[in-house]
Design an enzyme around this catalytic site. Sequence first.
Site, PDB file in Angstrom:
ATOM      1  N   HIS A 100      -3.933  -5.022   0.693  1.00 34.39           N
ATOM      2  CA  HIS A 100      -3.416  -5.500   1.986  1.00 34.39           C
ATOM      3  C   HIS A 100      -3.514  -7.025   2.067  1.00 34.39           C
ATOM      4  O   HIS A 100      -4.609  -7.565   2.267  1.00 34.39           O
ATOM      5  CB  HIS A 100      -4.197  -4.868   3.137  1.00 34.39           C
ATOM      6  CG  HIS A 100      -3.889  -3.420   3.338  1.00 34.39           C
ATOM      7  ND1 HIS A 100      -2.888  -2.981   4.161  1.00 34.39           N
ATOM      8  CD2 HIS A 100      -4.438  -2.308   2.783  1.00 34.39           C
ATOM      9  CE1 HIS A 100      -2.834  -1.659   4.135  1.00 34.39           C
ATOM     10  NE2 HIS A 100      -3.770  -1.224   3.294  1.00 34.39           N
ATOM     11  N   SER A 106       0.182 -13.176  38.272  1.00 31.02           N
ATOM     12  CA  SER A 106      -1.153 -12.589  38.310  1.00 31.02           C
ATOM     13  C   SER A 106      -2.241 -13.655  38.259  1.00 31.02           C
ATOM     14  O   SER A 106      -3.410 -13.360  38.486  1.00 31.02           O
ATOM     15  CB  SER A 106      -1.329 -11.659  37.112  1.00 31.02           C
ATOM     16  OG  SER A 106      -1.369 -12.416  35.912  1.00 31.02           O
ATOM     17  N   GLY A 107      -1.874 -14.879  37.919  1.00 34.03           N
ATOM     18  CA  GLY A 107      -2.869 -15.924  37.687  1.00 34.03           C
ATOM     19  C   GLY A 107      -3.256 -16.025  36.231  1.00 34.03           C
ATOM     20  O   GLY A 107      -3.971 -16.929  35.828  1.00 34.03           O
ATOM     21  N   GLY A 108      -2.767 -15.070  35.401  1.00 32.73           N
ATOM     22  CA  GLY A 108      -3.094 -15.060  33.991  1.00 32.73           C
ATOM     23  C   GLY A 108      -2.123 -15.864  33.152  1.00 32.73           C
ATOM     24  O   GLY A 108      -1.129 -16.411  33.648  1.00 32.73           O
ATOM     25  N   VAL A 109      -2.400 -15.918  31.865  1.00 38.03           N
ATOM     26  CA  VAL A 109      -1.621 -16.747  30.947  1.00 38.03           C
ATOM     27  C   VAL A 109      -0.186 -16.242  30.814  1.00 38.03           C
ATOM     28  O   VAL A 109       0.770 -17.014  30.914  1.00 38.03           O
ATOM     29  CB  VAL A 109      -2.291 -16.785  29.553  1.00 38.03           C
ATOM     30  CG1 VAL A 109      -1.444 -17.566  28.559  1.00 38.03           C
ATOM     31  CG2 VAL A 109      -3.680 -17.410  29.649  1.00 38.03           C
ATOM     32  N   ASP A 110      -0.009 -14.940  30.602  1.00 43.04           N
ATOM     33  CA  ASP A 110       1.322 -14.405  30.296  1.00 43.04           C
ATOM     34  C   ASP A 110       2.314 -14.628  31.434  1.00 43.04           C
ATOM     35  O   ASP A 110       3.410 -15.143  31.223  1.00 43.04           O
ATOM     36  CB  ASP A 110       1.243 -12.909  29.967  1.00 43.04           C
ATOM     37  CG  ASP A 110       0.327 -12.627  28.787  1.00 43.04           C
ATOM     38  OD1 ASP A 110       0.124 -13.540  27.970  1.00 43.04           O
ATOM     39  OD2 ASP A 110      -0.194 -11.501  28.689  1.00 43.04           O
ATOM     40  N   SER A 111       1.932 -14.237  32.649  1.00 46.30           N
ATOM     41  CA  SER A 111       2.876 -14.389  33.766  1.00 46.30           C
ATOM     42  C   SER A 111       3.113 -15.858  34.084  1.00 46.30           C
ATOM     43  O   SER A 111       4.216 -16.251  34.486  1.00 46.30           O
ATOM     44  CB  SER A 111       2.375 -13.639  35.002  1.00 46.30           C
ATOM     45  OG  SER A 111       1.213 -14.222  35.543  1.00 46.30           O
ATOM     46  N   SER A 112       2.097 -16.697  33.879  1.00 45.92           N
ATOM     47  CA  SER A 112       2.253 -18.129  34.165  1.00 45.92           C
ATOM     48  C   SER A 112       3.236 -18.787  33.191  1.00 45.92           C
ATOM     49  O   SER A 112       4.104 -19.566  33.595  1.00 45.92           O
ATOM     50  CB  SER A 112       0.900 -18.836  34.086  1.00 45.92           C
ATOM     51  OG  SER A 112      -0.012 -18.273  35.005  1.00 45.92           O
ATOM     52  N   GLU A 172      -2.480  -8.864   4.430  1.00 42.82           N
ATOM     53  CA  GLU A 172      -2.543  -9.304   5.830  1.00 42.82           C
ATOM     54  C   GLU A 172      -3.959  -9.407   6.380  1.00 42.82           C
ATOM     55  O   GLU A 172      -4.178 -10.062   7.401  1.00 42.82           O
ATOM     56  CB  GLU A 172      -1.705  -8.368   6.720  1.00 42.82           C
ATOM     57  CG  GLU A 172      -2.248  -6.953   6.881  1.00 42.82           C
ATOM     58  CD  GLU A 172      -1.795  -5.985   5.792  1.00 42.82           C
ATOM     59  OE1 GLU A 172      -1.833  -4.771   6.042  1.00 42.82           O
ATOM     60  OE2 GLU A 172      -1.415  -6.440   4.689  1.00 42.82           O
ATOM     61  N   CYS A 182       0.816  -1.211   0.000  1.00 43.83           N
ATOM     62  CA  CYS A 182       0.000   0.000   0.000  1.00 43.83           C
ATOM     63  C   CYS A 182       0.858   1.274   0.000  1.00 43.83           C
ATOM     64  O   CYS A 182       1.361   1.660  -1.047  1.00 43.83           O
ATOM     65  CB  CYS A 182      -0.978  -0.016   1.173  1.00 43.83           C
ATOM     66  SG  CYS A 182      -2.331   1.165   0.974  1.00 43.83           S
TER      67      CYS A 182
END
Length: 509
Positions: free
Chosen positions: A167, A221-227, A169, A79
């Site tokens: 585009h 935190s109990g979340g996906v990323d920190s785990s 993508e 583009c």
Amino acid sequence: MQNNVLILDFGSQYTQLIARRVRELNIYCEIHPFHKIPEDLSSFKAVVLSGSPFSVRGEDAPHPDLSNIRGKLPILAVCYGAQYFAHFHGGEVAPSNIREYGRANLSVIKDNEVLFENIKENSQVWMSHSDTIKDLPTNAVRLASTADVLNVAYRIDGEETYAIQFHPEVYHTTDGKQLLENFLVKIAGTAQSWTPGAFVDLTIHELREKIGDDKVVLGLSGGVDSSVAAVLLHQAIGKNLYCIFVNNGLLRKNEFESVLHQYKDMGLNVKGVDASARFLEALKGLSDPELKRKAIGNTFIEVFDDEAHEISNVTYLAQGTIYPDVIESVSVNGPSVTIKSHHNVGGLPDFMKLKIVEPLRMLFKDEVRRVGKELGIDKDLLGRHPFPGPGLAIRILGDITEEKVRILQEVDHIFIQGLRDWMLYDKVWQAGAMLLPIQSVGVMGDERTYEQVVALRAVESTDGMTADWVNLPYEFLQKTSNTIINRVKGVNRVVYDISSKPPATIEWE
């Protein structure tokens, strides 16, 4: 790595989508602003130029020096990138006489061109530009047209520079992934070696090299990323990882105990800290969402710092930062206008003299989940809905009290457990309940009531950047509403939020 792809960002809303599509081909890529091109290009095999909200004809048009790239590395200009080469290298770009937005179809494709291999005429593409290429740049060969746009795609003779005005993508370009694969694999010769297993092996090796025998502290935190970050670090440095899980009093019902138990079952070295009273005190009397976020953030830092000081000789602070956070912090125009504050990437108060380690900083959310699966993390934890860092504080509109937290925890528990019981949880990207700062008249038995209103919210998304509300079954909503009103003292009305993002955000604050 010698098979990287460099994406130069000119400010397009779709730049992250380019990166996601490239990663889906198992090819590693990095996004860099157009004005911060890496000096060392030896690890890159190909370059993609993104679209842009700018016009190449404008005085403020991005005009980077590509002399170290052009003719030396294969380029795919998308583009704005396609118009950039035309405008500055012997062609002509002019305002389009017709709207070039939305769906179009390729009407002519030049034969025997690798870029369009396995792509047939009439293939649908997505346009999004107000300028058009009238004349091609010097030494350019037209590759494709649509009924309305003559110069939809071209290449430049004598070099591996390709340009397209659509585009590839976006989802609406039917063969976009095929075109990207043709360019990256067949033209640029990039290896499709970016897999979760390869990432895990490389990251564990790099973490061991970087950290050595030093100690690392990580806030869970109990979340996906920190785990996932915790398990990666645990596999790399073992007992030298110290995890702290803080209960800010704003978690879901029973979440502190259940998540702490789950972490200990995973073999992680975790200390649970119940600081509920401290957070509620810091929030007392605050109604403004930004002030609430800042109070929670500051209190977390204080609690975390107190706990970190209990561990001797800590060198590193680990964070679960992921790639969208990194991209946002180095965007073309600086960080975007603040819609809501979140943690600064790599940001720490001066009194915490720790180095930062962010093992997931180059991954998108879906990639984090795939890496977590590779690491053997329980699918229930990996499938958890995102939950805001400030917790229920930004789902309670207005000031925070212990009683309001209790009410919302009970409502949220009924809603989330209901989604699980009805096998709807995994079909939803994020769900939660909001406690509204209004009361409404109701009747229970023969008595008039004047009690709280709660809103239920459930959205579909892939990365949280856009989201659509989920059309939950009426029967489910009916049962959930009845259960909440009958069981949660203080609530007499339930509503369902049917707003999409944009224009609404996922959270209400």
